[in-house]
Design a protein around this motif. Structure first.
Motif, PDB file in Angstrom:
ATOM      1  N   GLU A 242     -16.225  19.087 -33.107  1.00 30.71           N
ATOM      2  CA  GLU A 242     -15.967  19.804 -34.344  1.00 30.71           C
ATOM      3  C   GLU A 242     -16.020  18.816 -35.510  1.00 30.71           C
ATOM      4  O   GLU A 242     -15.599  17.665 -35.374  1.00 30.71           O
ATOM      5  CB  GLU A 242     -14.611  20.499 -34.299  1.00 30.71           C
ATOM      6  CG  GLU A 242     -14.527  21.600 -33.250  1.00 30.71           C
ATOM      7  CD  GLU A 242     -15.546  22.704 -33.480  1.00 30.71           C
ATOM      8  OE1 GLU A 242     -15.762  23.101 -34.657  1.00 30.71           O
ATOM      9  OE2 GLU A 242     -16.143  23.167 -32.498  1.00 30.71           O
ATOM     10  N   ASP A 243     -16.523  19.259 -36.638  1.00 26.27           N
ATOM     11  CA  ASP A 243     -16.721  18.372 -37.792  1.00 26.27           C
ATOM     12  C   ASP A 243     -15.459  17.617 -38.184  1.00 26.27           C
ATOM     13  O   ASP A 243     -15.529  16.436 -38.529  1.00 26.27           O
ATOM     14  CB  ASP A 243     -17.239  19.163 -38.987  1.00 26.27           C
ATOM     15  CG  ASP A 243     -18.670  19.627 -38.799  1.00 26.27           C
ATOM     16  OD1 ASP A 243     -19.216  19.484 -37.686  1.00 26.27           O
ATOM     17  OD2 ASP A 243     -19.248  20.138 -39.776  1.00 26.27           O
ATOM     18  N   GLN A 244     -14.303  18.259 -38.116  1.00 29.45           N
ATOM     19  CA  GLN A 244     -13.073  17.600 -38.547  1.00 29.45           C
ATOM     20  C   GLN A 244     -12.683  16.433 -37.629  1.00 29.45           C
ATOM     21  O   GLN A 244     -11.870  15.600 -38.009  1.00 29.45           O
ATOM     22  CB  GLN A 244     -11.909  18.590 -38.683  1.00 29.45           C
ATOM     23  CG  GLN A 244     -11.464  19.252 -37.409  1.00 29.45           C
ATOM     24  CD  GLN A 244     -12.158  20.573 -37.140  1.00 29.45           C
ATOM     25  OE1 GLN A 244     -13.224  20.863 -37.693  1.00 29.45           O
ATOM     26  NE2 GLN A 244     -11.564  21.377 -36.270  1.00 29.45           N
TER      27      GLN A 244
ATOM     28  N   GLN B 189     -21.329  15.473 -35.043  1.00 26.45           N
ATOM     29  CA  GLN B 189     -20.645  16.638 -35.580  1.00 26.45           C
ATOM     30  C   GLN B 189     -21.408  17.890 -35.142  1.00 26.45           C
ATOM     31  O   GLN B 189     -22.648  17.883 -35.096  1.00 26.45           O
ATOM     32  CB  GLN B 189     -20.643  16.617 -37.114  1.00 26.45           C
ATOM     33  CG  GLN B 189     -19.692  15.685 -37.760  1.00 26.45           C
ATOM     34  CD  GLN B 189     -19.703  15.855 -39.279  1.00 26.45           C
ATOM     35  OE1 GLN B 189     -20.608  16.455 -39.863  1.00 26.45           O
ATOM     36  NE2 GLN B 189     -18.686  15.298 -39.924  1.00 26.45           N
ATOM     37  N   GLN B 190     -20.675  18.957 -34.884  1.00 30.78           N
ATOM     38  CA  GLN B 190     -21.286  20.224 -34.497  1.00 30.78           C
ATOM     39  C   GLN B 190     -22.290  20.692 -35.554  1.00 30.78           C
ATOM     40  O   GLN B 190     -23.379  21.157 -35.221  1.00 30.78           O
ATOM     41  CB  GLN B 190     -20.214  21.303 -34.291  1.00 30.78           C
ATOM     42  CG  GLN B 190     -20.775  22.647 -33.860  1.00 30.78           C
ATOM     43  CD  GLN B 190     -21.289  22.634 -32.441  1.00 30.78           C
ATOM     44  OE1 GLN B 190     -20.581  22.255 -31.535  1.00 30.78           O
ATOM     45  NE2 GLN B 190     -22.530  23.066 -32.242  1.00 30.78           N
ATOM     46  N   SER B 191     -21.928  20.546 -36.833  1.00 25.42           N
ATOM     47  CA  SER B 191     -22.825  21.011 -37.903  1.00 25.42           C
ATOM     48  C   SER B 191     -24.129  20.215 -37.925  1.00 25.42           C
ATOM     49  O   SER B 191     -25.184  20.767 -38.238  1.00 25.42           O
ATOM     50  CB  SER B 191     -22.138  20.939 -39.264  1.00 25.42           C
ATOM     51  OG  SER B 191     -21.841  19.599 -39.603  1.00 25.42           O
TER      52      SER B 191
ATOM     53  N   TYR C 157     -21.176  11.644 -39.986  1.00 34.02           N
ATOM     54  CA  TYR C 157     -22.041  12.612 -39.317  1.00 34.02           C
ATOM     55  C   TYR C 157     -22.000  12.390 -37.812  1.00 34.02           C
ATOM     56  O   TYR C 157     -22.103  13.318 -37.030  1.00 34.02           O
ATOM     57  CB  TYR C 157     -23.496  12.461 -39.764  1.00 34.02           C
ATOM     58  CG  TYR C 157     -23.746  12.741 -41.219  1.00 34.02           C
ATOM     59  CD1 TYR C 157     -23.293  13.903 -41.818  1.00 34.02           C
ATOM     60  CD2 TYR C 157     -24.481  11.854 -41.983  1.00 34.02           C
ATOM     61  CE1 TYR C 157     -23.553  14.169 -43.145  1.00 34.02           C
ATOM     62  CE2 TYR C 157     -24.744  12.113 -43.313  1.00 34.02           C
ATOM     63  CZ  TYR C 157     -24.287  13.265 -43.890  1.00 34.02           C
ATOM     64  OH  TYR C 157     -24.547  13.527 -45.199  1.00 34.02           O
TER      65      TYR C 157
ATOM     66  N   MET D  84     -26.168  20.848 -45.302  1.00 32.77           N
ATOM     67  CA  MET D  84     -25.506  19.632 -44.891  1.00 32.77           C
ATOM     68  C   MET D  84     -25.361  18.732 -46.110  1.00 32.77           C
ATOM     69  O   MET D  84     -26.329  18.452 -46.797  1.00 32.77           O
ATOM     70  CB  MET D  84     -26.355  18.944 -43.813  1.00 32.77           C
ATOM     71  CG  MET D  84     -25.637  17.846 -43.106  1.00 32.77           C
ATOM     72  SD  MET D  84     -26.472  17.405 -41.574  1.00 32.77           S
ATOM     73  CE  MET D  84     -27.193  15.873 -42.076  1.00 32.77           C
TER      74      MET D  84
END
Length: 178
Positions: free
Chosen positions: A60-62, A81-83, A68, A1
């Motif tokens: 989704e991150d985008q 964010q998914q990540s 974050y 990350m």
């Protein structure tokens, strides 16, 4: 990350360090985790969502470029964010801090509209800053001084409470040697 640089956030009502710490302690008590050193934040989030205490949305991150997470205290909603969520489930220390930070916004900034961990210019005192307040909250929520044992080093605090070494060192400097 990837770690994003943070600027001042929104101007909010001033809060002292001790008042913010009391918010963190009270949330731990309300969640019945006052005796736990390492908080399983993914489990807490899922339980809060299942009890309809908060609305958690994983995107989704985008969908959150350069952020974050975004928190809407007036709606008891956190968008992650998914990540970040995936990293949280893997025990990533920065993701843990981010989620604790967002919980701080929910607890302390209910009368506000939205908070995002992003670059936002400001011209106010640090103790009036939403992002500083949420960082202090996250630090005390994750590292409960009532559970820090006499003589613990920053390395031991980092390991025991699941925070980065930098967060543990900052906490240690500001809270004195025990």
């Amino acid at each position: 990350m990837t770690v994003m640089k943070r600027e001042l956030g929104h101007r909010v009502s001033p809060l002292s360090h001790d008042k913010i710490k009391s918010y963190a302690h009270r949330l731990r008590e309300a969640l019945q985790v006052s005796n736990q050193e390492y908080l399983r934040l993914e489990v807490l989030l899922e339980a809060l969502m299942a009890s309809e205490t908060i609305d958690l949305e994983i995107v989704e991150d985008q969908e959150l470029p350069k952020r974050y997470a975004v928190t809407y205290p007036d709606r008891n909603k956190i968008v992650l964010q998914q990540s970040v969520y995936d990293a949280l489930c893997d025990g990533d220390k920065h993701a843990r801090f981010t989620v604790a930070h967002e919980l701080g916004h929910l607890v302390m900034h209910r009368n506000q509209v939205a908070y995002a961990r992003s670059k936002v210019p400001g011209g106010h005192k640090i103790y009036e800053d939403s992002e500083w307040q949420a960082d202090v909250f996250a630090s005390h929520f994750l590292i409960d001084d009532r559970l820090v044992k006499q003589g613990m080093t920053p390395d031991e605090i980092s390991f025991t409470f699941g925070v980065s070494l930098q967060a543990a060192e900052t906490w240690f400097r500001k809270n004195g040697k025990r």
